[in-house]
Design a protein around this motif. Structure first.
Motif, PDB file in Angstrom:
ATOM      1  N   ALA A   5       0.855  -1.181   0.000  1.00 34.95           N
ATOM      2  CA  ALA A   5       0.000   0.000   0.000  1.00 34.95           C
ATOM      3  C   ALA A   5       0.895   1.237   0.000  1.00 34.95           C
ATOM      4  CB  ALA A   5      -0.912   0.002   1.224  1.00 34.95           C
ATOM      5  N   VAL A   6       0.731   2.094  -1.002  1.00 34.73           N
ATOM      6  CA  VAL A   6       1.471   3.348  -1.100  1.00 34.73           C
ATOM      7  C   VAL A   6       0.451   4.457  -0.816  1.00 34.73           C
ATOM      8  CG1 VAL A   6       2.871   4.841  -2.573  1.00 34.73           C
ATOM      9  CG2 VAL A   6       3.016   2.346  -2.829  1.00 34.73           C
ATOM     10  N   ARG A  61      -1.052 -10.649  -5.013  1.00 34.48           N
ATOM     11  CA  ARG A  61       0.060  -9.737  -5.275  1.00 34.48           C
ATOM     12  C   ARG A  61      -0.487  -8.421  -5.820  1.00 34.48           C
ATOM     13  NH1 ARG A  61       3.156 -11.022  -9.416  1.00 34.48           N
ATOM     14  NH2 ARG A  61       5.111 -10.384  -8.510  1.00 34.48           N
ATOM     15  N   TRP A  62      -0.070  -7.317  -5.208  1.00 37.35           N
ATOM     16  CA  TRP A  62      -0.505  -6.017  -5.701  1.00 37.35           C
ATOM     17  C   TRP A  62       0.300  -4.880  -5.093  1.00 37.35           C
ATOM     18  CZ3 TRP A  62      -2.016  -3.793  -1.167  1.00 37.35           C
ATOM     19  CH2 TRP A  62      -2.749  -4.537  -0.239  1.00 37.35           C
ATOM     20  N   ILE A  63       0.282  -3.786  -5.826  1.00 39.58           N
ATOM     21  CA  ILE A  63       0.657  -2.472  -5.308  1.00 39.58           C
ATOM     22  C   ILE A  63      -0.589  -1.622  -5.500  1.00 39.58           C
ATOM     23  CG2 ILE A  63       2.076  -0.408  -5.596  1.00 39.58           C
ATOM     24  CD1 ILE A  63       4.252  -2.243  -6.801  1.00 39.58           C
ATOM     25  N   ILE A  64      -1.061  -1.009  -4.433  1.00 40.04           N
ATOM     26  CA  ILE A  64      -2.211  -0.117  -4.531  1.00 40.04           C
ATOM     27  C   ILE A  64      -1.736   1.280  -4.166  1.00 40.04           C
ATOM     28  CG2 ILE A  64      -4.523   0.448  -3.712  1.00 40.04           C
ATOM     29  CD1 ILE A  64      -4.949  -2.535  -3.136  1.00 40.04           C
ATOM     30  N   MET A  70     -12.351   6.584   2.818  1.00 35.00           N
ATOM     31  CA  MET A  70     -12.147   6.193   4.218  1.00 35.00           C
ATOM     32  C   MET A  70     -12.599   4.752   4.444  1.00 35.00           C
ATOM     33  SD  MET A  70     -10.553   8.514   5.875  1.00 35.00           S
ATOM     34  CE  MET A  70     -10.796   8.024   7.570  1.00 35.00           C
ATOM     35  N   GLU A  71     -13.632   4.327   3.717  1.00 36.07           N
ATOM     36  CA  GLU A  71     -14.154   2.970   3.891  1.00 36.07           C
ATOM     37  C   GLU A  71     -13.178   1.898   3.424  1.00 36.07           C
ATOM     38  OE1 GLU A  71     -17.214   5.954   3.857  1.00 36.07           O
ATOM     39  OE2 GLU A  71     -15.875   5.418   2.219  1.00 36.07           O
ATOM     40  N   THR A  72     -12.318   2.238   2.472  1.00 32.49           N
ATOM     41  CA  THR A  72     -11.388   1.232   1.941  1.00 32.49           C
ATOM     42  C   THR A  72      -9.957   1.424   2.431  1.00 32.49           C
ATOM     43  OG1 THR A  72     -11.020   2.531  -0.088  1.00 32.49           O
ATOM     44  CG2 THR A  72     -12.769   0.846  -0.145  1.00 32.49           C
ATOM     45  N   LEU A  73      -9.650   2.589   2.975  1.00 36.11           N
ATOM     46  CA  LEU A  73      -8.275   2.894   3.388  1.00 36.11           C
ATOM     47  C   LEU A  73      -7.747   1.928   4.445  1.00 36.11           C
ATOM     48  CD1 LEU A  73      -5.747   4.721   3.571  1.00 36.11           C
ATOM     49  CD2 LEU A  73      -7.023   6.082   5.250  1.00 36.11           C
ATOM     50  N   TRP A  74      -8.410   1.840   5.575  1.00 37.33           N
ATOM     51  CA  TRP A  74      -7.881   1.054   6.700  1.00 37.33           C
ATOM     52  C   TRP A  74      -7.888  -0.439   6.415  1.00 37.33           C
ATOM     53  CZ3 TRP A  74      -4.967   4.207   9.042  1.00 37.33           C
ATOM     54  CH2 TRP A  74      -5.328   5.545   9.176  1.00 37.33           C
ATOM     55  N   PRO A  75      -8.932  -0.997   5.781  1.00 39.30           N
ATOM     56  CA  PRO A  75      -8.843  -2.421   5.409  1.00 39.30           C
ATOM     57  C   PRO A  75      -7.666  -2.705   4.462  1.00 39.30           C
ATOM     58  CG  PRO A  75     -11.123  -1.698   5.310  1.00 39.30           C
ATOM     59  CD  PRO A  75     -10.285  -0.462   5.541  1.00 39.30           C
ATOM     60  N   ARG A  76      -7.377  -1.775   3.549  1.00 40.19           N
ATOM     61  CA  ARG A  76      -6.247  -1.950   2.626  1.00 40.19           C
ATOM     62  C   ARG A  76      -4.927  -1.943   3.390  1.00 40.19           C
ATOM     63  NH1 ARG A  76      -7.594   1.656  -0.417  1.00 40.19           N
ATOM     64  NH2 ARG A  76      -6.488   3.474   0.340  1.00 40.19           N
ATOM     65  N   LEU A  77      -4.772  -0.986   4.296  1.00 42.75           N
ATOM     66  CA  LEU A  77      -3.530  -0.936   5.068  1.00 42.75           C
ATOM     67  C   LEU A  77      -3.384  -2.184   5.942  1.00 42.75           C
ATOM     68  CD1 LEU A  77      -3.317   2.831   6.121  1.00 42.75           C
ATOM     69  CD2 LEU A  77      -2.462   1.716   4.053  1.00 42.75           C
ATOM     70  N   VAL A  84       4.159   1.787   2.343  1.00 42.76           N
ATOM     71  CA  VAL A  84       5.052   2.849   1.883  1.00 42.76           C
ATOM     72  C   VAL A  84       4.297   4.157   2.111  1.00 42.76           C
ATOM     73  CG1 VAL A  84       6.385   3.796  -0.028  1.00 42.76           C
ATOM     74  CG2 VAL A  84       6.069   1.306   0.157  1.00 42.76           C
ATOM     75  N   TYR A  85       4.668   4.819   3.193  1.00 45.32           N
ATOM     76  CA  TYR A  85       3.994   6.052   3.598  1.00 45.32           C
ATOM     77  C   TYR A  85       4.842   7.244   3.182  1.00 45.32           C
ATOM     78  CZ  TYR A  85       2.196   9.668   6.780  1.00 45.32           C
ATOM     79  OH  TYR A  85       1.698  10.834   7.314  1.00 45.32           O
TER      80      TYR A  85
END
Length: 179
Positions: A5-6, A61-64, A70-77, A84-85
């Motif tokens: 996750a970037v 396998r992915w780079i996002i 907000m609904e998808t941010l925390w589940p993705r992290l 990669v912050y």
């Protein structure tokens, strides 16, 4: 490094970094702005966006790249094994949004849907800069601090660290090829 996750504030070079990271690692790149917005800048329905996002998370396998919602941010992290912050000084984010606004009329910005409205999208980025800095940046910093014990975390705080990060990943990829 299989699920990356970037993320970070607007105008931090996340899309360019993600593109280069995908080239180095061979991981498929998913740019959230291209999933959330159609060519020309119209937003897809939240339901369609969330469905596509969930389909990506379900793969191995992915780079996002990007924020999304907000609904998808925390589940993705949470799902990512590598974070990669991009946390550059606010003035750098502001300058790079301005630079993207100016150059976007000559060359479409990396990671933007085709025919995106440059001016309107840049205004949205300017609005997002302060809101992200005020509300999300502290949460991002705390999340990455906590995640260091369970994930690979790269907290990029300067433009020099972007290059150093990519060099490190390229070096690791070369070592992997040797073994």
């Amino acid at each position: 490094m299989k699920k990356v996750a970037v993320f970070g504030n607007a105008g931090g070079g996340k899309s360019t970094l993600s593109q280069k990271l995908s080239q180095i690692t061979g991981l498929p790149l998913h740019v959230l702005d291209k999933i959330k917005f159609q060519p020309g800048g119209a937003e897809v329905s939240q339901e369609d966006y969330q469905h596509t996002h969930q389909q990506i998370l379900a793969t191995n396998r992915w780079i996002i790249d990007g924020f999304g919602s907000m609904e998808t941010l925390w589940p993705r992290l949470d799902e990512a094994d590598t974070l990669v912050y991009v946390d550059l000084p606010l003035y750098v984010h502001f300058w790079w949004v301005t630079k993207r606004l100016i150059t976007g009329y000559f060359q479409p910005p990396e990671g933007w849907p085709q025919n995106s409205p440059i001016f309107k999208s840049s205004l949205s980025s300017y609005r997002a800069l302060w809101l992200c800095h005020k509300y999300l940046t502290p949460k991002y910093r705390e999340y990455t601090k906590q995640a260091q014990s369970t994930k690979n975390v790269y907290h990029i705080r300067s433009t020099q660290q972007i290059s150093q990060f990519l060099e490190l990943i390229e070096h690791q990829a070369k070592l992997k090829d040797i073994h």
